[in-house]
Design a protein around this motif. Sequence first.
Motif, mmCIF file in Angstrom:
data_model
loop_
_atom_site.group_PDB
_atom_site.id
_atom_site.type_symbol
_atom_site.label_atom_id
_atom_site.label_comp_id
_atom_site.label_asym_id
_atom_site.label_seq_id
_atom_site.Cartn_x
_atom_site.Cartn_y
_atom_site.Cartn_z
ATOM 1 N N ALA A 192 -23.293 0.061 -34.765
ATOM 2 C CA ALA A 192 -23.698 1.294 -34.070
ATOM 3 C C ALA A 192 -24.755 0.974 -33.008
ATOM 4 C CB ALA A 192 -24.240 2.310 -35.079
ATOM 5 N N TRP A 193 -25.658 0.056 -33.323
ATOM 6 C CA TRP A 193 -26.652 -0.356 -32.324
ATOM 7 C C TRP A 193 -25.972 -0.972 -31.099
ATOM 8 C CZ3 TRP A 193 -30.461 -2.880 -36.333
ATOM 9 C CH2 TRP A 193 -31.502 -1.988 -36.633
ATOM 10 N N LEU A 194 -25.009 -1.849 -31.379
ATOM 11 C CA LEU A 194 -24.346 -2.518 -30.247
ATOM 12 C C LEU A 194 -23.545 -1.517 -29.421
ATOM 13 C CD1 LEU A 194 -23.942 -5.146 -28.767
ATOM 14 C CD2 LEU A 194 -22.015 -5.654 -30.264
ATOM 15 N N ASP A 195 -22.952 -0.546 -30.084
ATOM 16 C CA ASP A 195 -22.230 0.520 -29.379
ATOM 17 C C ASP A 195 -23.174 1.184 -28.367
ATOM 18 O OD1 ASP A 195 -20.585 2.591 -28.591
ATOM 19 O OD2 ASP A 195 -20.383 3.493 -30.577
ATOM 20 N N HIS A 196 -24.372 1.505 -28.827
ATOM 21 C CA HIS A 196 -25.334 2.136 -27.918
ATOM 22 C C HIS A 196 -25.740 1.192 -26.782
ATOM 23 C CE1 HIS A 196 -28.455 5.181 -26.942
ATOM 24 N NE2 HIS A 196 -28.987 4.127 -26.370
ATOM 25 N N ASN A 218 -31.300 -1.060 -16.064
ATOM 26 C CA ASN A 218 -30.723 -1.132 -17.407
ATOM 27 C C ASN A 218 -31.490 -2.086 -18.319
ATOM 28 O OD1 ASN A 218 -28.754 0.709 -16.993
ATOM 29 N ND2 ASN A 218 -27.029 -0.736 -17.046
ATOM 30 N N ALA A 219 -32.003 -3.156 -17.776
ATOM 31 C CA ALA A 219 -32.799 -4.079 -18.597
ATOM 32 C C ALA A 219 -34.029 -3.340 -19.124
ATOM 33 C CB ALA A 219 -33.203 -5.311 -17.794
ATOM 34 N N GLN A 220 -34.640 -2.540 -18.270
ATOM 35 C CA GLN A 220 -35.808 -1.770 -18.685
ATOM 36 C C GLN A 220 -35.415 -0.741 -19.746
ATOM 37 O OE1 GLN A 220 -38.868 -2.328 -18.317
ATOM 38 N NE2 GLN A 220 -39.659 -0.433 -19.225
ATOM 39 N N LYS A 221 -34.275 -0.104 -19.550
ATOM 40 C CA LYS A 221 -33.786 0.857 -20.561
ATOM 41 C C LYS A 221 -33.575 0.162 -21.896
ATOM 42 C CE LYS A 221 -31.047 4.078 -17.722
ATOM 43 N NZ LYS A 221 -29.647 4.473 -17.440
ATOM 44 N N ALA A 222 -33.023 -1.052 -21.849
ATOM 45 C CA ALA A 222 -32.753 -1.800 -23.086
ATOM 46 C C ALA A 222 -34.062 -2.149 -23.785
ATOM 47 C CB ALA A 222 -31.947 -3.063 -22.775
ATOM 48 N N VAL A 223 -35.087 -2.488 -23.006
ATOM 49 C CA VAL A 223 -36.407 -2.780 -23.576
ATOM 50 C C VAL A 223 -36.929 -1.539 -24.310
ATOM 51 C CG1 VAL A 223 -38.844 -3.128 -22.961
ATOM 52 C CG2 VAL A 223 -37.063 -4.589 -21.938
ATOM 53 N N GLU A 224 -36.871 -0.411 -23.640
ATOM 54 C CA GLU A 224 -37.453 0.804 -24.218
ATOM 55 C C GLU A 224 -36.672 1.268 -25.446
ATOM 56 O OE1 GLU A 224 -37.720 3.568 -20.960
ATOM 57 O OE2 GLU A 224 -39.037 2.200 -19.838
ATOM 58 N N TRP A 225 -35.347 1.165 -25.344
ATOM 59 C CA TRP A 225 -34.531 1.650 -26.464
ATOM 60 C C TRP A 225 -34.667 0.756 -27.693
ATOM 61 C CZ3 TRP A 225 -30.075 -0.527 -28.735
ATOM 62 C CH2 TRP A 225 -29.496 0.293 -29.722
ATOM 63 N N THR A 226 -34.645 -0.564 -27.505
ATOM 64 C CA THR A 226 -34.764 -1.443 -28.681
ATOM 65 C C THR A 226 -36.158 -1.330 -29.292
ATOM 66 O OG1 THR A 226 -35.222 -3.306 -27.185
ATOM 67 C CG2 THR A 226 -32.984 -3.131 -28.041
ATOM 68 N N GLU A 227 -37.193 -1.159 -28.461
ATOM 69 C CA GLU A 227 -38.548 -0.958 -28.993
ATOM 70 C C GLU A 227 -38.552 0.273 -29.906
ATOM 71 O OE1 GLU A 227 -41.422 0.414 -26.189
ATOM 72 O OE2 GLU A 227 -43.131 -0.238 -27.400
ATOM 73 N N GLN A 228 -37.939 1.337 -29.428
ATOM 74 C CA GLN A 228 -37.879 2.574 -30.191
ATOM 75 C C GLN A 228 -37.120 2.383 -31.503
ATOM 76 O OE1 GLN A 228 -39.606 5.216 -29.467
ATOM 77 N NE2 GLN A 228 -38.842 6.098 -31.396
ATOM 78 N N GLU A 229 -35.986 1.723 -31.424
ATOM 79 C CA GLU A 229 -35.170 1.511 -32.628
ATOM 80 C C GLU A 229 -35.908 0.654 -33.649
ATOM 81 O OE1 GLU A 229 -32.137 2.791 -33.572
ATOM 82 O OE2 GLU A 229 -32.401 4.081 -31.812
ATOM 83 N N GLY A 253 -22.137 -7.163 -21.673
ATOM 84 C CA GLY A 253 -22.895 -8.145 -22.455
ATOM 85 C C GLY A 253 -22.801 -7.932 -23.954
ATOM 86 N N SER A 254 -21.658 -7.505 -24.446
ATOM 87 C CA SER A 254 -21.542 -7.258 -25.887
ATOM 88 C C SER A 254 -21.609 -8.553 -26.687
ATOM 89 C CB SER A 254 -20.228 -6.540 -26.199
ATOM 90 O OG SER A 254 -20.327 -5.182 -25.879
ATOM 91 N N HIS A 255 -20.849 -9.565 -26.248
ATOM 92 C CA HIS A 255 -20.912 -10.847 -26.964
ATOM 93 C C HIS A 255 -22.134 -11.656 -26.513
ATOM 94 C CE1 HIS A 255 -17.457 -10.988 -29.588
ATOM 95 N NE2 HIS A 255 -16.676 -10.513 -28.644
ATOM 96 N N ASP A 256 -22.447 -11.582 -25.236
ATOM 97 C CA ASP A 256 -23.536 -12.408 -24.677
ATOM 98 C C ASP A 256 -24.588 -11.514 -24.039
ATOM 99 O OD1 ASP A 256 -25.051 -14.483 -23.754
ATOM 100 O OD2 ASP A 256 -23.680 -15.043 -22.144
ATOM 101 N N ASP A 257 -25.603 -11.125 -24.769
ATOM 102 C CA ASP A 257 -25.869 -11.492 -26.142
ATOM 103 C C ASP A 257 -26.244 -10.231 -26.911
ATOM 104 O OD1 ASP A 257 -26.392 -12.983 -28.428
ATOM 105 O OD2 ASP A 257 -28.436 -13.423 -27.820
ATOM 106 N N GLY A 258 -25.540 -9.122 -26.580
ATOM 107 C CA GLY A 258 -25.780 -7.902 -27.343
ATOM 108 C C GLY A 258 -25.625 -8.155 -28.830
#
Lengths: 441, 441
Positions: free
Chosen positions: A24-28, A42-53, A272-277
């Motif tokens: 489910a995380w990777l889906d998001h 998007n890199a910034q979004k990924a930083v903020e979202w993973t921090e939150q998770e 980037g699902s396989h590399d390296d989501g």
Amino acid sequence: MNKQDSTAIRNFYNTSLLKGKSYAWLDHLSNQIGARLSGSLNAQKAVEWTEQELKEVGLDKVWLQSVMVPKWTRGVTEFAYIETEPGQTTNVPICALGGSVPTPIGGVKAEIVEVKGLEDLRKLGTSNIEGKIVFYNRPMQADLINTFEAYGGCVDQRYSGAAEAAKFGAVGVIVRSMNLRLDDFPHTGTMSYGDLTDLEKIPAAAISTNGAELLHSMLTLNPNIKFLINMNCRTWKDVESFNVIGEITGSEFPNEYMVVGGHLDSWDLGDGSHDDGAGVVQSMEVLRLFKETGYKPKRSIRVVLFMNEENGLRGGKKYAEVAKNKAENHVFALESDAGGFTPRGFSFDCNDENFTQIQSWKPLFEPYLIHYFAKGGSGADIGPLKKDGIVLAGLRPDSQRYFDYHHAKNDTFDAINKRELELGAATMASLVYLFDKYGVQ
Amino acid sequence: MNKQDSTAIRNFYNTSLLKGKSYAWLDHLSNQIGARLSGSLNAQKAVEWTEQELKEVGLDKVWLQSVMVPKWTRGVTEFAYIETEPGQTTNVPICALGGSVPTPIGGVKAEIVEVKGLEDLRKLGTSNIEGKIVFYNRPMQADLINTFEAYGGCVDQRYSGAAEAAKFGAVGVIVRSMNLRLDDFPHTGTMSYGDLTDLEKIPAAAISTNGAELLHSMLTLNPNIKFLINMNCRTWKDVESFNVIGEITGSEFPNEYMVVGGHLDSWDLGDGSHDDGAGVVQSMEVLRLFKETGYKPKRSIRVVLFMNEENGLRGGKKYAEVAKNKAENHVFALESDAGGFTPRGFSFDCNDENFTQIQSWKPLFEPYLIHYFAKGGSGADIGPLKKDGIVLAGLRPDSQRYFDYHHAKNDTFDAINKRELELGAATMASLVYLFDKYGVQ
């Protein structure tokens, strides 16, 4: 190694397969955020979202570690064609290599000289190369069982091809995609101009494997055909980004650190699902599995989502630099950066004593068909942590399909199998658990 | 076990990966012929085409072995819906199970009773079941690492569900598809009515996993919803078909036979690429690899492409019957019928002495990451050859994705990875080579 260990490990697998969050995380990350090249929104979004998770997992600490990263943009979609005579053109799929300079407006058009690698190039010399586009067409070696070896045997063309060809007066390079399959996807990847000045740099693109085969055939028929490349990629000033770090503080040895990680940035073509989501969510899942199963580590365990593995490794270097400055005693690090496929085992960069200990754990992994425990590389991001006594490890999933997707537009969520991803996370958690419990020699 | 063996095995892998025919063969079988249920025109085409291809490999003998097979047809595409109140309907994806009787014209509509299996059904008894459609909804167990075990734990619902439910007066059954993934593909498969008379038989369908989840949720909200199934499948008289057999006659022990095979028939929904087109072309490739690498076997080696594994096993039974009648001394048989995924090893049905010998060969397979050598089942088609002293073996590819495709519309050529298929063929050739060279104990 005892009954308690096999129960703990069974528990990691059951929890990952029955109540896992990695998929489910990777889906998001893949579908709601998507491609996340360093320096992008998007890199910034990924930083903020993973921090939150990670905060929601209930770790002891979650923080961002600032790091300056390169910023390169692809610009308008590239194109290329083969021109057999003026007006007679055949389009072929290409993409700029990461870090390439653009072509002049309107593109660069020249004759092609095909080579099988850097050696070939040097033999041909300036007289054969000047004013031409060099076409690197050495394919990945299909009879190597480990596809990463086949990649290692080819990637010099992509990484150094432009720098070398420029020395002989080439006006551009195209490189056969690092892909064992024949298809229409060009595969990008990082490249270096070495010590060339800005004026000496020439544009560099990847061509799909089918495109490379076509071009090769057409050159055989007529060596004087021309090739046009048009790209308007661009390198900008470095920008600030972040490693995302979460920690469960150790109950007995809080000053011994164990790292599990993957890289949060990806290339810009797929999602980037396989590399390296996959490596990102599996690493997050390791700490979540500890929480979920109630395992309280003796040592401090950190998940580190590294920024900028793809085109700079700035995140990995920064993390190691800060660790060194703070004199943090890192004893173990594990990276997942080889795709979300069925896990087969690990490779280890460690001393013999530790490797002997690791091999004694093999029976614990047998029920999960984890059989591969070998000395070898670990992961690019954790490499800078290397020092005496630390154990570095890399998850080794089945490698057969990895380069079908690597750095290409088809590295997307639909290429991920939920169970394979979850098995990888549980396999990682099991190894971290064993190192936590038995320590590093 | 010596240098010669490791060279021979390296040769099989190199040849399969660099100059293999398995992938091109499967492309033809899947895309030019397609689904090939026993008794269909396509099954006959597959017989003729594989016979022709085996002849072109230059085997010593190629022949067809006549066998009478069942013929069942799906007819017009099935449909089903959930009816919450008259006129309020929601379509759900179903497909008839192989061998099912049709519904009456216009379909069968009834209330649903959901059960987790045959045990549940018996507890409910006639008073709760009569006049209703039974919905078997026990999912495959996701925490089993080997997905075939999870299949084994569920498939009784599909195989015997209708026969059992009919005894309690049910008017139809729907069975959750044997699929670990949530998606929209119904998965067919064989079923049996046991000793029911024709009048007692009730229609049986598979519902996709997403459909099963939806139906379960809707039943939770309202247990009185109705369900309509419409199918016009039909069983015809048995028809003649064939096993396709090719042989390289042994140079020293021509009367000792070794068999390598897969089944040529498939279900009718996809094109049967994984089940069992992969096993067919890998088995053909084993003999071709022997020819191509110049290995002349001491024992007679046969490729057998069995007809009718899916809904009758008539081909497997016929082959064994003929072998017995001719007193042919079969010493070894290997089947590939678990998908064209990365090979992990084999399971063996053999005595301890042979298993000890087999284990001594493990180091030869290590460079190819073939690590799984266990006692267990072999393959359905070769099962009837079982007798004292024979070694039966089954190729064991990675099983994680198999049931994503098994017996469903998405079991198609695009789900096949060329390298994984080729590695399987080379792995099989290597084992056959070792048995040929060292014999059976």
